[in-house]
Design a protein around this motif. Structure first.
Motif, PDB file in Angstrom:
ATOM      1  N   ARG A 259      14.792  39.880  68.379  1.00  0.00           N
ATOM      2  CA  ARG A 259      15.178  41.286  68.207  1.00  0.00           C
ATOM      3  C   ARG A 259      16.560  41.487  68.807  1.00  0.00           C
ATOM      4  O   ARG A 259      16.823  41.037  69.929  1.00  0.00           O
ATOM      5  N   VAL A 260      17.418  42.174  68.064  1.00  0.00           N
ATOM      6  CA  VAL A 260      18.775  42.491  68.526  1.00  0.00           C
ATOM      7  C   VAL A 260      18.994  43.987  68.352  1.00  0.00           C
ATOM      8  O   VAL A 260      18.700  44.545  67.278  1.00  0.00           O
ATOM      9  N   ARG A 261      19.522  44.632  69.398  1.00  0.00           N
ATOM     10  CA  ARG A 261      19.853  46.055  69.322  1.00  0.00           C
ATOM     11  C   ARG A 261      21.265  46.257  69.853  1.00  0.00           C
ATOM     12  O   ARG A 261      21.594  45.779  70.946  1.00  0.00           O
ATOM     13  N   ALA A 262      22.090  46.934  69.074  1.00  0.00           N
ATOM     14  CA  ALA A 262      23.465  47.224  69.474  1.00  0.00           C
ATOM     15  C   ALA A 262      23.748  48.696  69.201  1.00  0.00           C
ATOM     16  O   ALA A 262      23.291  49.248  68.200  1.00  0.00           O
ATOM     17  N   GLU A 263      24.505  49.313  70.092  1.00  0.00           N
ATOM     18  CA  GLU A 263      24.794  50.737  69.957  1.00  0.00           C
ATOM     19  C   GLU A 263      26.166  51.040  70.550  1.00  0.00           C
ATOM     20  O   GLU A 263      26.699  50.271  71.349  1.00  0.00           O
ATOM     21  N   GLY A 264      26.705  52.182  70.146  1.00  0.00           N
ATOM     22  CA  GLY A 264      27.847  52.748  70.844  1.00  0.00           C
ATOM     23  C   GLY A 264      29.208  52.381  70.280  1.00  0.00           C
ATOM     24  O   GLY A 264      29.341  51.780  69.218  1.00  0.00           O
ATOM     25  N   ILE A 265      30.228  52.745  71.057  1.00  0.00           N
ATOM     26  CA  ILE A 265      31.608  52.685  70.575  1.00  0.00           C
ATOM     27  C   ILE A 265      32.108  51.258  70.386  1.00  0.00           C
ATOM     28  O   ILE A 265      33.068  51.034  69.653  1.00  0.00           O
ATOM     29  N   ASN A 266      31.488  50.274  71.040  1.00  0.00           N
ATOM     30  CA  ASN A 266      31.925  48.885  70.879  1.00  0.00           C
ATOM     31  C   ASN A 266      31.268  48.178  69.703  1.00  0.00           C
ATOM     32  O   ASN A 266      31.593  47.025  69.424  1.00  0.00           O
ATOM     33  N   LEU A 267      30.365  48.850  69.015  1.00  0.00           N
ATOM     34  CA  LEU A 267      29.641  48.210  67.920  1.00  0.00           C
ATOM     35  C   LEU A 267      30.524  48.024  66.683  1.00  0.00           C
ATOM     36  O   LEU A 267      30.542  46.959  66.085  1.00  0.00           O
ATOM     37  N   ALA A 268      31.248  49.061  66.289  1.00  0.00           N
ATOM     38  CA  ALA A 268      32.065  49.012  65.074  1.00  0.00           C
ATOM     39  C   ALA A 268      31.275  48.440  63.904  1.00  0.00           C
ATOM     40  O   ALA A 268      31.567  47.358  63.392  1.00  0.00           O
ATOM     41  N   PRO A 269      30.238  49.140  63.434  1.00  0.00           N
ATOM     42  CA  PRO A 269      29.384  48.598  62.370  1.00  0.00           C
ATOM     43  C   PRO A 269      30.153  48.462  61.066  1.00  0.00           C
ATOM     44  O   PRO A 269      31.208  49.083  60.873  1.00  0.00           O
ATOM     45  N   PRO A 270      29.651  47.656  60.136  1.00  0.00           N
ATOM     46  CA  PRO A 270      30.311  47.558  58.828  1.00  0.00           C
ATOM     47  C   PRO A 270      30.271  48.887  58.088  1.00  0.00           C
ATOM     48  O   PRO A 270      29.383  49.715  58.320  1.00  0.00           O
ATOM     49  N   SER A 271      31.235  49.082  57.219  1.00  0.00           N
ATOM     50  CA  SER A 271      31.302  50.326  56.462  1.00  0.00           C
ATOM     51  C   SER A 271      30.092  50.451  55.533  1.00  0.00           C
ATOM     52  O   SER A 271      29.682  49.481  54.899  1.00  0.00           O
ATOM     53  N   LEU A 272      29.547  51.644  55.475  1.00  0.00           N
ATOM     54  CA  LEU A 272      28.403  51.939  54.610  1.00  0.00           C
ATOM     55  C   LEU A 272      28.862  52.824  53.453  1.00  0.00           C
ATOM     56  O   LEU A 272      29.812  53.587  53.590  1.00  0.00           O
ATOM     57  N   PRO A 273      28.189  52.775  52.309  1.00  0.00           N
ATOM     58  CA  PRO A 273      27.056  51.894  52.004  1.00  0.00           C
ATOM     59  C   PRO A 273      27.509  50.450  51.802  1.00  0.00           C
ATOM     60  O   PRO A 273      28.648  50.192  51.411  1.00  0.00           O
ATOM     61  N   LEU A 274      26.594  49.508  52.067  1.00  0.00           N
ATOM     62  CA  LEU A 274      26.870  48.109  51.801  1.00  0.00           C
ATOM     63  C   LEU A 274      26.795  47.839  50.298  1.00  0.00           C
ATOM     64  O   LEU A 274      26.107  48.547  49.560  1.00  0.00           O
ATOM     65  N   GLN A 275      27.483  46.793  49.848  1.00  0.00           N
ATOM     66  CA  GLN A 275      27.490  46.475  48.417  1.00  0.00           C
ATOM     67  C   GLN A 275      26.137  45.936  47.960  1.00  0.00           C
ATOM     68  O   GLN A 275      25.645  46.292  46.895  1.00  0.00           O
ATOM     69  N   GLN A 276      25.543  45.042  48.749  1.00  0.00           N
ATOM     70  CA  GLN A 276      24.230  44.451  48.458  1.00  0.00           C
ATOM     71  C   GLN A 276      24.121  43.965  47.015  1.00  0.00           C
ATOM     72  O   GLN A 276      23.198  44.312  46.289  1.00  0.00           O
ATOM     73  N   ASP A 277      25.073  43.123  46.622  1.00  0.00           N
ATOM     74  CA  ASP A 277      25.103  42.600  45.265  1.00  0.00           C
ATOM     75  C   ASP A 277      25.038  41.069  45.305  1.00  0.00           C
ATOM     76  O   ASP A 277      26.054  40.407  45.315  1.00  0.00           O
ATOM     77  N   GLN A 278      23.894  40.515  45.368  1.00  0.00           N
ATOM     78  CA  GLN A 278      22.550  41.051  45.301  1.00  0.00           C
ATOM     79  C   GLN A 278      21.856  41.083  46.676  1.00  0.00           C
ATOM     80  O   GLN A 278      20.937  41.849  46.879  1.00  0.00           O
ATOM     81  N   THR A 279      22.298  40.255  47.613  1.00  0.00           N
ATOM     82  CA  THR A 279      21.525  40.017  48.825  1.00  0.00           C
ATOM     83  C   THR A 279      22.402  40.116  50.064  1.00  0.00           C
ATOM     84  O   THR A 279      23.527  39.603  50.085  1.00  0.00           O
ATOM     85  N   ILE A 280      21.874  40.778  51.089  1.00  0.00           N
ATOM     86  CA  ILE A 280      22.495  40.790  52.413  1.00  0.00           C
ATOM     87  C   ILE A 280      21.799  39.728  53.261  1.00  0.00           C
ATOM     88  O   ILE A 280      20.565  39.630  53.259  1.00  0.00           O
ATOM     89  N   THR A 281      22.565  38.940  53.963  1.00  0.00           N
ATOM     90  CA  THR A 281      22.033  37.876  54.808  1.00  0.00           C
ATOM     91  C   THR A 281      22.414  38.144  56.259  1.00  0.00           C
ATOM     92  O   THR A 281      23.581  38.410  56.547  1.00  0.00           O
ATOM     93  N   VAL A 282      21.434  38.077  57.144  1.00  0.00           N
ATOM     94  CA  VAL A 282      21.679  38.210  58.581  1.00  0.00           C
ATOM     95  C   VAL A 282      21.213  36.922  59.244  1.00  0.00           C
ATOM     96  O   VAL A 282      20.075  36.486  59.032  1.00  0.00           O
ATOM     97  N   GLN A 283      22.093  36.323  60.028  1.00  0.00           N
ATOM     98  CA  GLN A 283      21.760  35.096  60.740  1.00  0.00           C
ATOM     99  C   GLN A 283      22.049  35.268  62.224  1.00  0.00           C
ATOM    100  O   GLN A 283      23.104  35.788  62.601  1.00  0.00           O
ATOM    101  N   VAL A 284      21.100  34.862  63.047  1.00  0.00           N
ATOM    102  CA  VAL A 284      21.307  34.761  64.494  1.00  0.00           C
ATOM    103  C   VAL A 284      21.536  33.287  64.796  1.00  0.00           C
ATOM    104  O   VAL A 284      20.678  32.450  64.497  1.00  0.00           O
ATOM    105  N   ARG A 285      22.680  32.964  65.364  1.00  0.00           N
ATOM    106  CA  ARG A 285      23.036  31.573  65.604  1.00  0.00           C
ATOM    107  C   ARG A 285      23.337  31.350  67.087  1.00  0.00           C
ATOM    108  O   ARG A 285      23.761  32.272  67.797  1.00  0.00           O
TER     109      ARG A 285
END
Length: 558
Positions: free
Chosen positions: A499-525
């Motif tokens: 589980r990963v949780r991030a919040e606040g001014i240092n997060l700088a999330p990706p711009s929404l909406p995401l394209q999702q054409d076709q698949t979003i991939t999340v990897q924890v490395r």
């Protein structure tokens, strides 16, 4: 002296299974210590409340009688948390004050070695009359009740998430509001609170899925289920606007024997499934309303948007009459010779050696590598995945205030992971969360969250701690890319969890909406040995993908 004087707490605990079992949930709202109150004074503005949650247990699933499941029996009430409760929502509505709710992940609660109980603390609960409600949700999201806009403050913070306003997730268990009076400066015990099962919609069963695109007429489907007792549903209705109601057929489902109600039968519920076909609907935005009815009275209802797209054009072959060629005296065509290309050799003074070819540079917009960058431009192969669909979650929320931005990723019911696979993040092992959107079917890295190794966080507090089955990272400052929490749990197939949780001014999330054409991939490395990786994929359509919120559940493992 209590350093939290003037702050009242509601403690939720109780015996529960971790990844190996579940037991009772205890709620406790203790009085603030002496030395002050929330508004100053002697602390009399707060009091104590204790309550114990007792969950309805499953019994006989019953049988289908027409469109109604009847004859089901319950197994009474007890401490064991049912399989259809993954998130616990606690609501407190004071008669004089602002109502709040909070979503609790029970698997993250530590056990008190003295009492064997697990507990969580809610802060700033005012004394006086109020209502306490406990609910259980089958997924990682707890929908905020109507009128609840505040999140209860929680200690420890890592077990909690905000309730999500406007979500379509419905509770599988919910108690009646318990009215009580919290005496100023003293305690009251509300006793056992019964939390009965209630009919709920299996979100993964909805067709079309929320925010999906479909060409009319399209298949429609919904499943309403219950974990214990009689479903009590006479009918389901699925109505599209524009369009109208769909003609439906009904069939029973049972996760413990028969066609399952939930993916893989993971929720261990029984219920009723409705399937049908929509009518003709004009292209454009449409709304799907799903309602469960008992004796003609609506008991449960959700609504969500879809996009109706035009049907692809149909190619019609028109037969062409071929005329018989007519002989003419037209002279034959004259063949024209093409010029011959003669290679030209240009002498140079360069030595007769092969010139190495440079690799093309990255396309504009590609992430720039840094010494601590661990996410390449493309996802890597051979990552561990969840063993079931719908067991991973990705939530990205943005707003006009960067301090309210948030990202939650959970990889649950994961494949076999050994404790040593996590390395030693307290000393040597770095971690990164790599988020790849897809544009034109090509994965593109849109955000990397990086946490270097080391025992101390930027505020000189211990951030990485060793747990019985893994490691825990906690940094309430979110100084490192907004990451406030990482939970790493090793285990057998179906037991591992990240589980990963991030919040606040240092997060700088990706711009929404995401394209999702076709698949979003999340990897924890991580960079232990040859690098370990844990992955979830999220194929379109998402449950929600708009300029302020992305929310989706993981795909079937491939």
């Amino acid at each position: 002296m209590d350093t939290n004087a003037g702050r009242c707490r509601a403690i939720a605990g109780g015996q529960r299974l971790s990844l190996l079992g579940l037991a009772a949930l205890l709620l406790l709202l203790p009085a603030c210590g002496g030395g002050g109150s929330a508004g100053g004074g002697d602390g009399s503005g707060f009091g104590q409340l204790a309550a114990r949650a007792s969950w309805q247990q499953p019994g006989d699933a019953g049988a289908l009688d027409g469109a109604r499941i009847s004859g089901a029996s319950d197994g009474g009430f007890g401490p064991e948390l049912p399989a259809s409760v993954r998130t616990v929502r606690i609501d407190f509505a004071p008669a004089d004050g602002v109502a709040c709710c909070v979503a609790i992940d029970p698997s993250l609660l530590d056990v008190n070695p003295g009492t064997g109980r697990r507990r969580v603390v809610l802060d700033r609960i005012p004394a006086g009359p109020g209502d306490l409600t406990i609910a259980g949700f089958p997924g990682a999201i707890a929908t905020a009740p109507a009128g609840f806009s505040q999140t209860c403050e929680v200690q420890p913070a890592e077990v909690a998430s905000p309730c999500v306003a406007g979500a379509i997730d419905t509770p599988s268990f919910i108690s009646a509001p318990t009215s009580l009076v919290v005496p100023p400066g003293s305690a009251v015990d509300a006793g056992d609170i019964l939390v009965p099962a209630t009919p709920f919609f299996v979100t993964a069963s909805l067709a079309p899925a929320p925010n999906a695109s479909a060409t009319a007429p399209f298949p429609v489907a919904a499943t309403v289920a219950i974990a214990a007792g009689d479903l009590g549903i006479d009918a389901l209705s699925i109505v599209t606007t524009p369009g109208g109601p769909a003609n439906l057929t009904f069939s029973p489902c049972d996760d413990l024997g028969g066609p399952p109600c939930s993916p893989g039968g993971a929720l261990q519920v029984h219920g009723l499934r409705a399937t049908g076909t929509s009518g003709a609907i004009a292209d454009g935005a449409a709304t799907v309303d799903v309602a469960a009815l008992a004796a003609g009275v609506e008991r449960l209802q959700i609504a969500y948007g879809i996009n109706v797209q035009p049907a692809p054009p149909t190619l019609t072959r028109t037969p062409t009459r071929t005329q018989v060629p007519t002989a003419t005296d037209t002279p034959p065509a004259t063949r024209t010779s093409l010029p011959t290309r003669t290679p030209t050799v240009t002498p140079t003074d360069a030595p007769d050696t092969a010139t190495p070819t440079r690799r093309p540079t990255d396309a504009p917009g590609s992430p720039t590598a840094t010494p601590d960058a661990m996410c390449g431009p493309q996802p890597i192969e051979r990552c561990r995945q969840s063993i079931e669909a719908g067991q991973s979650d990705l939530i990205i929320g943005t707003s006009g205030n960067p301090s309210n931005d948030r990202l939650v990723f959970e990889w649950d019911r994961g494949n076999f992971t050994e404790l040593e696979d996590f390395g030693d993040p307290g000393l040597l092992t770095s971690y990164a969360v790599c988020i790849y959107d897809a544009v034109g079917g090509v994965p593109v890295l849109v955000r990397q969250l990086f946490v270097p190794p080391g025992p101390d966080c930027p505020d000189a507090q211990a951030c990485w701690t060793r747990t019985e089955d893994g490691h825990r990272y906690q940094d309430d400052s979110g100084a490192r890319d907004g990451v406030m929490q990482i939970i790493l749990r090793a285990g057998l197939p179906g037991r591992a969890n990240i589980r990963v949780r991030a919040e606040g001014i240092n997060l700088a999330p990706p711009s929404l909406p995401l394209q999702q054409d076709q698949t979003i991939t999340v990897q924890v490395r991580n960079d232990f040995e040859d690098g370990k990786c844990w992955e979830a994929k999220f194929s379109k359509p998402a449950e929600r993908n708009d300029p302020t919120l992305f929310r989706d559940r993981g795909d079937q493992p491939g």
